[in-house]
Design a protein around this motif. Structure first.
Motif, mmCIF file in Angstrom:
data_model
loop_
_atom_site.group_PDB
_atom_site.id
_atom_site.type_symbol
_atom_site.label_atom_id
_atom_site.label_comp_id
_atom_site.label_asym_id
_atom_site.label_seq_id
_atom_site.Cartn_x
_atom_site.Cartn_y
_atom_site.Cartn_z
ATOM 1 N N VAL A 164 43.541 41.142 44.987
ATOM 2 C CA VAL A 164 43.806 41.161 43.478
ATOM 3 C C VAL A 164 43.804 39.951 42.601
ATOM 4 O O VAL A 164 42.944 39.634 40.864
ATOM 5 C CB VAL A 164 45.717 41.019 42.975
ATOM 6 N N ILE A 165 43.575 38.766 43.088
ATOM 7 C CA ILE A 165 43.121 36.991 42.696
ATOM 8 C C ILE A 165 41.145 37.656 42.097
ATOM 9 O O ILE A 165 40.909 37.583 40.946
ATOM 10 C CB ILE A 165 43.252 35.802 43.135
ATOM 11 N N PHE A 166 40.768 38.336 42.657
ATOM 12 C CA PHE A 166 39.570 38.563 43.203
ATOM 13 C C PHE A 166 39.189 39.549 41.999
ATOM 14 O O PHE A 166 38.024 39.578 41.232
ATOM 15 C CB PHE A 166 38.945 39.682 44.992
ATOM 16 N N LEU A 167 40.038 40.574 41.601
ATOM 17 C CA LEU A 167 39.167 41.037 41.063
ATOM 18 C C LEU A 167 39.611 40.715 39.026
ATOM 19 O O LEU A 167 39.556 41.211 38.059
ATOM 20 C CB LEU A 167 40.709 42.630 41.122
ATOM 21 N N ILE A 168 41.057 40.187 38.798
ATOM 22 C CA ILE A 168 41.509 39.238 37.737
ATOM 23 C C ILE A 168 39.497 38.117 37.715
ATOM 24 O O ILE A 168 39.683 38.331 36.227
ATOM 25 C CB ILE A 168 42.723 38.309 38.390
ATOM 26 N N VAL A 169 39.301 37.397 39.115
ATOM 27 C CA VAL A 169 38.230 36.541 38.109
ATOM 28 C C VAL A 169 36.949 37.179 37.745
ATOM 29 O O VAL A 169 36.732 37.052 37.020
ATOM 30 C CB VAL A 169 37.631 36.022 39.487
ATOM 31 N N SER A 226 36.695 40.413 36.429
ATOM 32 C CA SER A 226 37.118 40.693 35.052
ATOM 33 C C SER A 226 37.115 39.815 34.436
ATOM 34 O O SER A 226 36.215 40.381 33.082
ATOM 35 C CB SER A 226 38.667 41.167 34.754
ATOM 36 N N PHE A 227 37.357 38.534 34.264
ATOM 37 C CA PHE A 227 37.125 37.834 32.928
ATOM 38 C C PHE A 227 35.680 37.229 33.950
ATOM 39 O O PHE A 227 35.284 36.897 32.141
ATOM 40 C CB PHE A 227 38.302 36.108 33.665
ATOM 41 N N ASN A 228 34.948 37.048 34.193
ATOM 42 C CA ASN A 228 33.908 36.906 34.634
ATOM 43 C C ASN A 228 33.008 37.760 33.630
ATOM 44 O O ASN A 228 31.241 37.227 32.271
ATOM 45 C CB ASN A 228 33.333 36.859 36.184
ATOM 46 N N LYS A 229 33.261 39.186 33.889
ATOM 47 C CA LYS A 229 33.117 40.136 32.886
ATOM 48 C C LYS A 229 32.834 39.506 31.083
ATOM 49 O O LYS A 229 32.298 40.374 30.336
ATOM 50 C CB LYS A 229 33.511 41.622 33.390
#
Length: 131
Positions: free
Chosen positions: A82-87, A89-92
């Motif tokens: 989940v943290i990977f997905l959040i990071v 998304s924020f980078n995009k």
């Protein structure tokens, strides 16, 4: 001193961090419940154990609770995913958020660099012709 503390706390980063900690704590409880109540029994169907935490073995007087470790490992993997997905998304969003002015400023900077190189080359040629 109280005024400085109030200014520190009212900064966006501190408030954002506090909100993140609270949400993270709540999310951790959710993931623990998911692991214990849904994923554990599903995996337990294949190991003939309803609760993963009951899987253990003994060697002499030492008891090794493999099931508890598996529960913790599953929780860790879910949290990291989940943290990977959040990071990601924020980078995009950060890339999309770059304004054209920033892009143009970067281009101008590169153009300025080329102009400086040309100026330096011309100055070198001029000093070479004078000698």
């Amino acid at each position: 001193m109280f005024k400085e503390f109030r200014e520190f706390v009212s900064q966006g980063n501190v408030v954002d961090m506090a909100i993140g900690v609270l949400i993270g704590g709540a999310f951790n409880g959710l993931v623990a419940s998911l692991t214990k109540n849904i994923l554990g029994p599903l995996i337990g169907m294949f190991t003939n154990s309803v609760d993963l935490s009951s899987i253990s073995f003994k060697i002499g007087a030492a008891r090794f609770t493999i099931g508890t470790f598996l529960n913790d490992l599953i929780q860790f993997l879910i949290m990291m995913f989940v943290i990977f997905l959040i990071v990601k998304s924020f980078n995009k969003l950060r890339e999309l958020g770059k304004t054209k002015a920033e892009e143009e400023a970067a281009e101008v900077t590169q153009q300025e660099q080329y102009l400086k190189e040309i100026r330096d080359l011309l100055a070198q040629q001029e000093t070479a012709h004078k000698q």
